[in-house]
Design a protein around this motif. Structure first.
Motif, PDB file in Angstrom:
ATOM      1  N   VAL A 158       0.810  -1.226   0.000  1.00  0.00           N
ATOM      2  CA  VAL A 158       0.000   0.000   0.000  1.00  0.00           C
ATOM      3  C   VAL A 158       0.837   1.267   0.000  1.00  0.00           C
ATOM      4  CG1 VAL A 158      -0.214   0.094   2.514  1.00  0.00           C
ATOM      5  CG2 VAL A 158      -2.013   1.071   1.085  1.00  0.00           C
ATOM      6  N   ASN A 159       2.032   1.234   0.554  1.00  0.00           N
ATOM      7  CA  ASN A 159       2.832   2.448   0.685  1.00  0.00           C
ATOM      8  C   ASN A 159       4.119   2.362  -0.120  1.00  0.00           C
ATOM      9  OD1 ASN A 159       3.032   5.065   1.789  1.00  0.00           O
ATOM     10  ND2 ASN A 159       4.454   4.365   3.370  1.00  0.00           N
ATOM     11  N   THR A 160       4.147   1.534  -1.142  1.00  0.00           N
ATOM     12  CA  THR A 160       5.368   1.398  -1.923  1.00  0.00           C
ATOM     13  C   THR A 160       5.788   2.737  -2.515  1.00  0.00           C
ATOM     14  OG1 THR A 160       6.438   0.323  -3.816  1.00  0.00           O
ATOM     15  CG2 THR A 160       4.062   0.727  -3.996  1.00  0.00           C
ATOM     16  N   PRO A 161       7.083   3.068  -2.450  1.00  0.00           N
ATOM     17  CA  PRO A 161       7.537   4.331  -3.031  1.00  0.00           C
ATOM     18  C   PRO A 161       7.822   4.247  -4.528  1.00  0.00           C
ATOM     19  CG  PRO A 161       9.356   3.263  -1.927  1.00  0.00           C
ATOM     20  CD  PRO A 161       8.147   2.391  -1.690  1.00  0.00           C
ATOM     21  N   LEU A 162       7.789   3.040  -5.110  1.00  0.00           N
ATOM     22  CA  LEU A 162       8.037   2.897  -6.545  1.00  0.00           C
ATOM     23  C   LEU A 162       6.698   2.821  -7.274  1.00  0.00           C
ATOM     24  CD1 LEU A 162       9.900   2.617  -8.932  1.00  0.00           C
ATOM     25  CD2 LEU A 162      10.075   0.163  -8.474  1.00  0.00           C
ATOM     26  N   ARG A 163       6.353   3.892  -7.980  1.00  0.00           N
ATOM     27  CA  ARG A 163       5.053   4.005  -8.634  1.00  0.00           C
ATOM     28  C   ARG A 163       5.228   4.634 -10.014  1.00  0.00           C
ATOM     29  NH1 ARG A 163       0.521   4.677  -4.641  1.00  0.00           N
ATOM     30  NH2 ARG A 163       1.291   3.656  -2.767  1.00  0.00           N
ATOM     31  N   VAL A 164       4.470   4.125 -10.985  1.00  0.00           N
ATOM     32  CA  VAL A 164       4.515   4.634 -12.354  1.00  0.00           C
ATOM     33  C   VAL A 164       3.124   5.184 -12.681  1.00  0.00           C
ATOM     34  CG1 VAL A 164       5.078   4.109 -14.751  1.00  0.00           C
ATOM     35  CG2 VAL A 164       6.136   2.770 -12.902  1.00  0.00           C
ATOM     36  N   TYR A 165       3.060   6.443 -13.115  1.00  0.00           N
ATOM     37  CA  TYR A 165       1.775   7.107 -13.326  1.00  0.00           C
ATOM     38  C   TYR A 165       1.630   7.676 -14.723  1.00  0.00           C
ATOM     39  CZ  TYR A 165       0.571   7.184  -8.358  1.00  0.00           C
ATOM     40  OH  TYR A 165       0.247   6.819  -7.079  1.00  0.00           O
ATOM     41  N   ARG A 166       0.387   7.648 -15.219  1.00  0.00           N
ATOM     42  CA  ARG A 166       0.002   8.527 -16.308  1.00  0.00           C
ATOM     43  C   ARG A 166      -0.159   9.926 -15.701  1.00  0.00           C
ATOM     44  NH1 ARG A 166      -2.117   5.902 -20.924  1.00  0.00           N
ATOM     45  NH2 ARG A 166      -2.472   3.673 -20.610  1.00  0.00           N
ATOM     46  N   PRO A 167       0.308  10.959 -16.365  1.00  0.00           N
ATOM     47  CA  PRO A 167       0.209  12.299 -15.783  1.00  0.00           C
ATOM     48  C   PRO A 167      -1.213  12.711 -15.411  1.00  0.00           C
ATOM     49  CG  PRO A 167       1.783  12.318 -17.578  1.00  0.00           C
ATOM     50  CD  PRO A 167       1.140  10.953 -17.592  1.00  0.00           C
ATOM     51  N   ALA A 168      -2.213  12.377 -16.236  1.00  0.00           N
ATOM     52  CA  ALA A 168      -3.587  12.780 -15.926  1.00  0.00           C
ATOM     53  C   ALA A 168      -4.067  12.135 -14.634  1.00  0.00           C
ATOM     54  CB  ALA A 168      -4.521  12.415 -17.079  1.00  0.00           C
ATOM     55  N   ALA A 169      -3.702  10.882 -14.420  1.00  0.00           N
ATOM     56  CA  ALA A 169      -4.093  10.196 -13.190  1.00  0.00           C
ATOM     57  C   ALA A 169      -3.411  10.828 -11.989  1.00  0.00           C
ATOM     58  CB  ALA A 169      -3.733   8.709 -13.280  1.00  0.00           C
ATOM     59  N   LEU A 170      -2.156  11.173 -12.139  1.00  0.00           N
ATOM     60  CA  LEU A 170      -1.423  11.775 -11.029  1.00  0.00           C
ATOM     61  C   LEU A 170      -1.995  13.144 -10.674  1.00  0.00           C
ATOM     62  CD1 LEU A 170       0.888  11.791  -9.022  1.00  0.00           C
ATOM     63  CD2 LEU A 170       2.391  12.596 -10.860  1.00  0.00           C
ATOM     64  N   ARG A 171      -2.347  13.927 -11.675  1.00  0.00           N
ATOM     65  CA  ARG A 171      -2.934  15.244 -11.389  1.00  0.00           C
ATOM     66  C   ARG A 171      -4.226  15.100 -10.598  1.00  0.00           C
ATOM     67  NH1 ARG A 171      -1.168  16.105 -16.841  1.00  0.00           N
ATOM     68  NH2 ARG A 171       0.618  17.526 -16.875  1.00  0.00           N
ATOM     69  N   PHE A 172      -5.031  14.125 -10.942  1.00  0.00           N
ATOM     70  CA  PHE A 172      -6.273  13.873 -10.215  1.00  0.00           C
ATOM     71  C   PHE A 172      -5.983  13.562  -8.752  1.00  0.00           C
ATOM     72  CE2 PHE A 172      -9.270  10.733  -8.564  1.00  0.00           C
ATOM     73  CZ  PHE A 172     -10.482  11.373  -8.748  1.00  0.00           C
ATOM     74  N   LEU A 173      -4.989  12.720  -8.517  1.00  0.00           N
ATOM     75  CA  LEU A 173      -4.656  12.323  -7.150  1.00  0.00           C
ATOM     76  C   LEU A 173      -4.091  13.492  -6.352  1.00  0.00           C
ATOM     77  CD1 LEU A 173      -3.021   8.886  -7.969  1.00  0.00           C
ATOM     78  CD2 LEU A 173      -5.239   9.243  -6.874  1.00  0.00           C
ATOM     79  N   LEU A 174      -3.234  14.272  -6.973  1.00  0.00           N
ATOM     80  CA  LEU A 174      -2.629  15.399  -6.263  1.00  0.00           C
ATOM     81  C   LEU A 174      -3.680  16.402  -5.794  1.00  0.00           C
ATOM     82  CD1 LEU A 174       0.537  16.075  -8.458  1.00  0.00           C
ATOM     83  CD2 LEU A 174       0.502  15.206  -6.115  1.00  0.00           C
ATOM     84  N   ALA A 175      -4.760  16.520  -6.539  1.00  0.00           N
ATOM     85  CA  ALA A 175      -5.813  17.461  -6.161  1.00  0.00           C
ATOM     86  C   ALA A 175      -6.571  17.010  -4.915  1.00  0.00           C
ATOM     87  CB  ALA A 175      -6.788  17.638  -7.327  1.00  0.00           C
ATOM     88  N   LEU A 176      -6.441  15.737  -4.543  1.00  0.00           N
ATOM     89  CA  LEU A 176      -7.164  15.199  -3.392  1.00  0.00           C
ATOM     90  C   LEU A 176      -6.364  15.254  -2.099  1.00  0.00           C
ATOM     91  CD1 LEU A 176      -8.657  11.948  -4.994  1.00  0.00           C
ATOM     92  CD2 LEU A 176      -9.774  14.170  -4.734  1.00  0.00           C
ATOM     93  N   VAL A 177      -5.066  15.496  -2.201  1.00  0.00           N
ATOM     94  CA  VAL A 177      -4.179  15.325  -1.050  1.00  0.00           C
ATOM     95  C   VAL A 177      -3.579  16.670  -0.632  1.00  0.00           C
ATOM     96  CG1 VAL A 177      -2.086  14.170  -0.237  1.00  0.00           C
ATOM     97  CG2 VAL A 177      -3.639  12.981  -1.777  1.00  0.00           C
ATOM     98  N   PRO A 178      -3.567  16.982   0.664  1.00  0.00           N
ATOM     99  CA  PRO A 178      -2.947  18.238   1.117  1.00  0.00           C
ATOM    100  C   PRO A 178      -1.464  18.286   0.759  1.00  0.00           C
ATOM    101  CG  PRO A 178      -4.229  17.208   2.878  1.00  0.00           C
ATOM    102  CD  PRO A 178      -4.148  16.208   1.779  1.00  0.00           C
ATOM    103  N   ALA A 179      -0.964  19.492   0.476  1.00  0.00           N
ATOM    104  CA  ALA A 179       0.441  19.644   0.080  1.00  0.00           C
ATOM    105  C   ALA A 179       1.397  19.256   1.183  1.00  0.00           C
ATOM    106  CB  ALA A 179       0.706  21.086  -0.362  1.00  0.00           C
ATOM    107  N   ASP A 180       0.923  19.250   2.453  1.00  0.00           N
ATOM    108  CA  ASP A 180       1.785  18.890   3.578  1.00  0.00           C
ATOM    109  C   ASP A 180       1.496  17.478   4.095  1.00  0.00           C
ATOM    110  OD1 ASP A 180      -0.710  19.359   4.632  1.00  0.00           O
ATOM    111  OD2 ASP A 180      -0.010  20.620   6.297  1.00  0.00           O
TER     112      ASP A 180
END
Length: 263
Positions: A158-180
Motif C-alpha cells: 500500500v505504501n510502496t515508493p516505486l510508482r509509475v503514473y500517467r500524468p492525468a491520473a497523477l494530477r487527479f490524485l494530487l488534487a485530493l491530497v494536502p500539500a503537507d
C-alpha cells in the motif's frame, strides 16, 4: 510511443553516500529505452553532502534537475513537491522512487514496459525481499489490511515508493491530497481504487538503503537495527493515522467518482 518522455522524481534526505550510484544506475538502464529522460531530485534540506552531490552531478548528468527545499519538510511533502516538479516537465510517463536507493536500476525498464503493456493508470512496484526492520513491514501490512477493508480489495504494497503514473491520473490524485501530507501514497492507494483507476502491480526487488546512517535518516541517527520503532517514528505513525482518518477515511472523503485518466 507512450514512453517517449519519462520523468523520474525522487525525494532525498541525507543520501549523499548512495545517491550518485543510484542515479547513474537509473540513467544507464532507462535512457536506452526512452527518447527523453528527466530526473528530478528534491533535496529536503539534508544535513550531509546531498546538495553538493546534486550540484556536481548537474554538470555531467544532463537528465538531472536538482532542487533544494527552502526548509526541511519531511518525506511526504517532499515527495509531493517532486511529483509537481516532474509534471511541470510535461512527461508522458512519471515514476516516483525514494532517494535511498532500495531498488535496482535494471527493474525500471520492466516496470515501465508493464505499465505501458497493461494500459494502467498507475503501476505499483511491489517490494520483495524487504530488509527493513520488522515493525516497518508490520506497519505496511496493517495499513494494507485497513485499506483493503475500505476499498473491498487487497492492495499488495500500500505504501510502496516505486510508482509509475500517467500524468492525468497523477494530477487527479494530487488534487485530493494536502500539500503537507505525511503519507500521500496511502491516500493515493485509497483514491486509486475508489476512483476506478486501472491499477497494475509488478514485483520488484527491495534491497538495503545504499547509504549509511552517519548523518541520520528522517527517523534520526541509528546504530544497527533498532528492536522497537524509534520515538520519532512512533510519533509520526500517530500523526499519520490522524491524517489518514481526516483526509481519506472519514465518511464522504475523498471523492469516489470514476474518472477518465487515459491522457
Amino acid at each position: 510511443m507512450a514512453r517517449r518522455h519519462v520523468a523520474i522524481v525522487m525525494p532525498a534526505y541525507n543520501e549523499a553516500d548512495g545517491l550518485e550510484g543510484f542515479l547513474t544506475e537509473i540513467v544507464a538502464h532507462v535512457a536506452p529505452v526512452t527518447e527523453k529522460l528527466s530526473i528530478v531530485v528534491v533535496n529536503d534540506r539534508s544535513t550531509d553532502e546531498t546538495a553538493d552531490v546534486l550540484g556536481r552531478l548537474g554538470h555531467t548528468m544532463p537528465e538531472l534537475v536538482g532542487i533544494t527545499s527552502v526548509r526541511n519538510q519531511g518525506h511526504g511533502p517532499t515527495a509531493l513537491a517532486a511529483y509537481r516538479a516532474g509534471l511541470e516537465l510535461e512527461p508522458d510517463v512519471l515514476i516516483h522512487v525514494d532517494g535511498d536507493g532500495q531498488f535496482l536500476g535494471k527493474d525500471f525498464p520492466r516496470v515501465i514496459r508493464a505499465h505501458e503493456d497493461l494500459r494502467a493508470d498507475v503501476l505499483h512496484g511491489v517490494r520483495r525481499g524487504r530488509t527493513d526492520p520488522w515493525y516497518r513491514k508490520a506497519i505496511t501490512a496493517m495499513v494494507g489490511a485497513i485499506v483493503g477493508a475500505v476499498v473491498g480489495s487487497r492492495v499488495p504494497d500500500v505504501n510502496t515508493p516505486l510508482r509509475v503514473y500517467r500524468p492525468a491520473a497523477l494530477r487527479f490524485l494530487l488534487a485530493l491530497v494536502p500539500a503537507d501530507s505525511k503519507v500521500p501514497h496511502v491516500h493515493f492507494s485509497l483514491a486509486e481504487k475508489r476512483s476506478g483507476m486501472r491499477v497494475a502491480y509488478a514485483r520488484v526487488r527491495s534491497m538495503p538503503r545504499r547509504g549509511d546512517s552517519e548523518h541520520g535518516t528522517m527517523w534520526g541517527k541509528q546504530s544497527g537495527v533498532p528492536v522497537l520503532p524509534p520515538k520519532r517514528l512512533r510519533a509520526f505513525i500517530m500523526a499519520a493515522a490522524r491524517e489518514v482518518w481526516s483526509v481519506s477515511l472519514r465518511p464522504g472523503a475523498p471523492a469516489r467518482r470514476v474518472g477518465t485518466f487515459s491522457s
